[in-house]
Write a protein that holds these residues in place. Structure first.
Motif, PDB file in Angstrom:
ATOM      1  N   LEU A 101      -1.406  -4.538 -65.298  1.00  0.00           N
ATOM      2  CA  LEU A 101      -2.675  -3.929 -65.692  1.00  0.00           C
ATOM      3  C   LEU A 101      -2.505  -2.431 -65.892  1.00  0.00           C
ATOM      4  N   VAL A 102      -1.759  -1.804 -64.976  1.00  0.00           N
ATOM      5  CA  VAL A 102      -1.551  -0.350 -65.078  1.00  0.00           C
ATOM      6  C   VAL A 102      -0.803  -0.023 -66.367  1.00  0.00           C
ATOM      7  N   PHE A 103       0.292  -0.754 -66.608  1.00  0.00           N
ATOM      8  CA  PHE A 103       1.087  -0.511 -67.809  1.00  0.00           C
ATOM      9  C   PHE A 103       0.262  -0.713 -69.066  1.00  0.00           C
TER      10      PHE A 103
ATOM     11  N   ILE B 202      -0.553   2.163 -71.750  1.00  0.00           N
ATOM     12  CA  ILE B 202      -0.078   2.178 -73.136  1.00  0.00           C
ATOM     13  C   ILE B 202      -1.253   2.221 -74.104  1.00  0.00           C
ATOM     14  N   ILE B 203      -2.299   1.444 -73.815  1.00  0.00           N
ATOM     15  CA  ILE B 203      -3.439   1.422 -74.720  1.00  0.00           C
ATOM     16  C   ILE B 203      -4.119   2.795 -74.763  1.00  0.00           C
ATOM     17  N   VAL B 204      -4.302   3.407 -73.581  1.00  0.00           N
ATOM     18  CA  VAL B 204      -4.990   4.702 -73.541  1.00  0.00           C
ATOM     19  C   VAL B 204      -4.164   5.759 -74.277  1.00  0.00           C
TER      20      VAL B 204
ATOM     21  N   LEU C 227       8.081   3.540 -78.141  1.00  0.00           N
ATOM     22  CA  LEU C 227       8.566   4.700 -77.387  1.00  0.00           C
ATOM     23  C   LEU C 227       7.915   4.764 -76.011  1.00  0.00           C
ATOM     24  N   LEU C 228       6.605   4.486 -75.975  1.00  0.00           N
ATOM     25  CA  LEU C 228       5.897   4.515 -74.692  1.00  0.00           C
ATOM     26  C   LEU C 228       6.486   3.477 -73.742  1.00  0.00           C
ATOM     27  N   MET C 229       6.785   2.289 -74.278  1.00  0.00           N
ATOM     28  CA  MET C 229       7.352   1.237 -73.443  1.00  0.00           C
ATOM     29  C   MET C 229       8.703   1.671 -72.882  1.00  0.00           C
ATOM     30  N   ALA C 230       9.525   2.240 -73.766  1.00  0.00           N
ATOM     31  CA  ALA C 230      10.858   2.688 -73.324  1.00  0.00           C
ATOM     32  C   ALA C 230      10.717   3.759 -72.252  1.00  0.00           C
ATOM     33  N   ALA C 231       9.792   4.717 -72.482  1.00  0.00           N
ATOM     34  CA  ALA C 231       9.611   5.802 -71.526  1.00  0.00           C
ATOM     35  C   ALA C 231       9.156   5.253 -70.180  1.00  0.00           C
ATOM     36  N   LEU C 232       8.200   4.316 -70.195  1.00  0.00           N
ATOM     37  CA  LEU C 232       7.708   3.751 -68.946  1.00  0.00           C
ATOM     38  C   LEU C 232       8.827   3.001 -68.212  1.00  0.00           C
ATOM     39  N   SER C 233       9.685   2.320 -68.979  1.00  0.00           N
ATOM     40  CA  SER C 233      10.797   1.597 -68.351  1.00  0.00           C
ATOM     41  C   SER C 233      11.705   2.570 -67.618  1.00  0.00           C
ATOM     42  N   VAL C 234      12.041   3.683 -68.306  1.00  0.00           N
ATOM     43  CA  VAL C 234      12.943   4.656 -67.690  1.00  0.00           C
ATOM     44  C   VAL C 234      12.307   5.261 -66.445  1.00  0.00           C
TER      45      VAL C 234
ATOM     46  N   PRO D  43       3.960  -7.775 -75.650  1.00  0.00           N
ATOM     47  CA  PRO D  43       3.951  -8.012 -77.092  1.00  0.00           C
ATOM     48  C   PRO D  43       3.509  -6.767 -77.833  1.00  0.00           C
ATOM     49  N   MET D  44       4.476  -6.022 -78.391  1.00  0.00           N
ATOM     50  CA  MET D  44       4.136  -4.683 -78.901  1.00  0.00           C
ATOM     51  C   MET D  44       3.281  -4.736 -80.153  1.00  0.00           C
TER      52      MET D  44
END
Lengths: 509, 316
Positions: free
Chosen positions: A361-363, A367-369, A398-405, A422-423
């Motif tokens: 939910l946080v992720f 990402i949406i915000v 990019l946001l997904m990659a950044a959050l992963s790191v 699902p991007m």
């Protein structure tokens, strides 16, 4: 009405087909209805070691046999460099290892899985018509003396056998028996002697050897008992076992019958055989599958379990999608929750499976915000639709990659599974949300966004239920029932829950 | 409590979304007719064939290459409306009420650069407002001069009149009055006031605003009830004749009343919304069921309108 009847019949047909197939599997084939049901198994391992004399060596070992209560499956032989042949007689199975040259201490292994079954007892052959003479000379005289003594103190075969067993098992043997059993009398020698004496008396009997499946042990003790032929029922009755009839069948694993020792070595010395016993648990589903294979039902060849494991894991997830679809129908048509995209919540819920709910939910919200903020900024540049969508895809990735790191650095390893989000769906959600925001105001956009999240969370909670996951995978035919309910809901004409609030002013009078 | 409310709604004959879809739109409306109403350009052309008045078309932009020509196409007109041919729910409509010094003035008073107009047109062309994001056409058309009778109860934009038509018989009607909150748009979920109209007499009933019953317009403070709609019989007739135009059995017809030209057909909706029931404080279901029974005998437009006036007045 014709259409209603049609639908009702279809509903009943689908339900009947799905449920009857599932019940057949559950009740007749014992597929477990609950996840994590286990069946108890035993793993036996015979390790054989001996010193090789640098001459051709040949080792034969009796192998355990399936009985009506236990089955011997998954056998394997570990014997590097040895030739292996199997020999099967009516009574015994034998493995024969052979090698031309070898040196030093040799180690061979035999492993098997012992599984409780409900099967047919293997048919044992009747005793030979003419028994071979067991004794000669002094031994024969001693045996005849023992028999004469027993006959005097017994009424029938049963009492005779029991008093013979009592005699041969005595710590101090009488002179006649000592002659027959030999020096250093152990259990094996005593029982073999008893069987020979009975045969001399004209009572068909033989020694049986096996182990008791009782507890984990590195060196299981061999048990020895007698089987005496009962002419009345043409069957072999056991004598001299410690355990009473009822449980005995599943407790004893019969290894071999007769007077030969467990293993026999030519061309070697210091032979030693150890039998180790380990209890093991397996999922009841594997045991049901194995049972089905033993009974040879082709039904199984076409089940999901026949697929490779990697494909099975994929289907474990795919089969949950219909459950999610049913929930979407309920949430939208019965409750009336508005979501972005019809099946978007199902995909989000599947992604939540990996991240777990809270983090997911946080992720997702994050990402949406962030995506929305950037989308509003892009609005100033007046980009065309498709390039704008493509730009948002890039930003989402990019946001997904950044959050992963970031989560990896913080040590939240679960964060890595964000890559399963699902991007494209998220991109469309951002775009739709920004349109609704502009057209219908922030309130409507946030309400629909929350509706989507709520729906995804609800679907997540249901599809991650172990029971649901187990049920659809083991009984995929339950999806026919799901289909039946979806069709039925397709004709639901009642109010949606939200309409009761929307039309609230009309209900007041 | 919810069960009580459910029963009260049932008793009043309130139509829910599920029943509207299953028993009316899916059952009666043939999908083959939908393109006639989904594409407003096609609707306009069909209406012209049936001699049903529509706002005059100034021009159509079909591809991106034509976008720069828009200023030339509109050079003769002081005010106009830009709308997507496939838009729904009023999305993507831009109303230009005048010009100053090379800029365009939007109906809410904001001045727009010519590039902003072009960007909006390009958005429409790429399918931003159409169902399934399909490439779209842009219509440039006459801006309706609304009849001054509505002035006391509307704020900025143009009020429009929605009439539900079933088998060519007007069933229920409401007028949507723009407010400051809806920024001049006649959209109920944006905050416009909806007021029922008595089918028999053509006078307004009480209004509903943000799901609450209201007696006065929230911006002007004037009472909503009791306003007679001018030319009501011709409005009803226009709506009824749309059945012949589209062949769609259950439809919602949106009409505007122009000061000089009278009633003009704006658009037709094959899945009209259900808020009209709140505005009328009445359920659609009993009226629709009555028509299901009787429509066989009512073919002529005169008979259909007479049936509506006779049966669907406020006393129904």
């Amino acid at each position: 009405m014709n259409r209603k009847l049609h639908l009702a019949l279809l509903f009943l047909l689908l339900c009947a087909a799905g449920l009857s197939s599932a019940l057949y599997k559950a009740l007749v084939l014992s597929f477990p209805l609950l996840p994590e049901a286990t069946a108890s198994l035993w793993q036996v391992e015979a390790s054989i070691s001996f010193n090789s004399l640098d001459i051709p060596a040949k080792l034969s070992l009796f192998l355990p046999r399936s009985s009506k209560a236990v089955a011997v499956v998954d056998e394997s032989f570990i014997s590097h460099g040895y030739g292996l042949t199997m020999k099967q007689t009516k009574l015994n199975r034998t493995a024969i290892w052979s090698i031309r040259r070898s040196a030093g201490r040799q180690q061979l292994f035999y492993r098997a899985l012992i599984r409780p079954v409900e099967g047919q007892a293997p048919k044992l052959p009747p005793p030979p018509k003419e028994a071979k003479p067991e004794f000669a000379g002094a031994e024969l005289a001693a045996a005849q003396a023992v028999i004469a003594d027993l006959r005097e103190h017994s009424a029938d075969t049963e009492t005779l056998t029991n008093s013979l067993l009592q005699k041969v098992n005595d710590r101090e043997l009488d002179d006649n028996l000592r002659l027959i059993v030999g020096k250093k009398p152990d259990r094996f020698k005593r029982i073999v002697a008893a069987s020979r004496i009975l045969n001399t008396a004209g009572i068909p009997a033989r020694a049986v050897h096996g182990i008791r499946l009782m507890q984990q042990t590195k060196e299981a003790e061999l048990e020895h008992w007698l089987e005496v032929h009962d002419p009345a029922s043409d069957s072999w009755l056991p004598f001299g076992r410690d355990i009473e009839e009822g449980q005995a069948e599943e407790t004893y694993l019969i290894w071999w019958r007769g007077s030969a020792p467990l293993a026999d070595l030519e061309g070697g010395s210091r032979l030693r055989v150890k039998i180790a016993l380990t209890p093991s648990q397996e999922e009841a589903i594997d045991s049901a599958m194995a049972r089905a294979q033993l009974t040879g039902r082709s039904f199984y060849e076409y089940s999901l379990f026949s697929l490779p494991i990697s494909t099975q894991t994929v289907y474990r997830i795919i089969l949950l999608v219909p459950i999610g679809a049913l929930l979407v129908v309920v949430l939208r048509n019965i409750i009336g929750i508005q979501t972005f995209g019809t099946f978007m919540p199902v995909l989000i819920a599947l992604a939540f499976r990996e991240t777990e709910l809270l983090l997911g939910l946080v992720f997702f919200t994050g990402i949406i915000v962030a995506g929305l903020a950037i989308r509003f900024y892009l609005e100033h540049l007046k980009l065309l639709l498709v390039p704008r969508l493509a730009a948002i895809v890039v930003i989402v990735v990019l946001l997904m990659a950044a959050l992963s790191v970031i989560t990896h650095k913080l040590g939240i390893e679960r964060g890595l599974s964000i890559s399963l989000f699902p991007m494209i769906i998220m991109t469309m959600t951002i775009e739709r949300m920004s349109l609704v925001w502009e057209e219908n105001g922030p309130f409507a956009a946030i309400a629909q966004g929350l509706g989507s999240l709520l729906a995804a969370a609800a679907i997540y909670l249901i599809i991650t239920n172990h029971y649901v996951e187990h049920l659809v995978f083991v009984f995929p035919e339950t999806l026919l029932v799901v289909l039946a309910f979806i069709l039925l809901l397709g004709r639901y004409c009642g109010y949606r829950l939200f309409e009761l609030f929307r039309f609230a002013s009309l209900a007041r009078d | 409590m919810l069960i009580r409310r459910w029963k009260a709604l049932r008793k009043k004959g309130i139509l829910g979304i599920n029943r509207r879809n299953a028993e009316f739109t899916l059952r009666y409306n043939s999908r083959r007719q939908y393109p006639k109403v989904d594409d407003k350009l096609l609707t306009k052309q069909l209406a012209a064939d049936c001699a049903i008045p529509v706002p005059q078309l100034y021009g159509v932009i079909r591809m991106a290459g034509q976008v720069r020509r828009i200023h030339q196409m509109l050079s003769n007109y002081e005010d106009f409306v830009i709308k997507p041919a496939r838009g729904s729910g009023g999305e993507g409509i831009m109303v230009i009420s005048g010009r100053t010094q090379g800029l365009y003035r939007r109906s809410d008073g904001r001045l727009l650069e010519p590039e902003e107009i072009e960007h909006h047109v390009r958005n429409i062309l790429s399918g931003m407002y159409s169902l399934g994001a399909r490439p779209d056409k842009v219509l440039l058309e006459y801006r309706v001069q609304f009849n001054p009778v509505f002035e006391p109860i509307s704020y900025q934009g143009v009020p429009d009149i929605r009439i539900i038509v079933f088998f060519g018989i007007p069933v229920m009607s409401m007028i949507r009055l723009p407010t400051q909150m809806s920024s001049g748009k006649a959209n109920l979920h944006l905050g416009a006031v909806g007021a029922g109209i008595d089918i028999a007499t053509g006078t307004t009933l009480d209004g509903v605003w943000r799901n609450r019953a209201v007696i006065h317009h929230p911006d002007t403070g004037n009472p909503i009830r009791g306003l007679p709609i001018p030319e009501w019989p011709s409005l009803l007739e226009l709506a009824g004749r749309c059945y012949e135009l589209t062949g769609i059995i259950y439809q919602g017809v949106d009409i505007v009343l122009d000061q000089k030209l009278g009633p003009l057909l704006l658009e037709i909706n094959a899945r009209p919304g259900l808020n009209i029931q709140i505005a009328n404080n009445a359920g659609l279901l009993p009226r629709l069921r009555l028509i299901e029974e009787k429509h066989d005998e009512l073919h002529d437009i005169k008979n259909r309108l007479a049936f509506a006036v006779q049966h669907f007045g406020t006393t129904f």
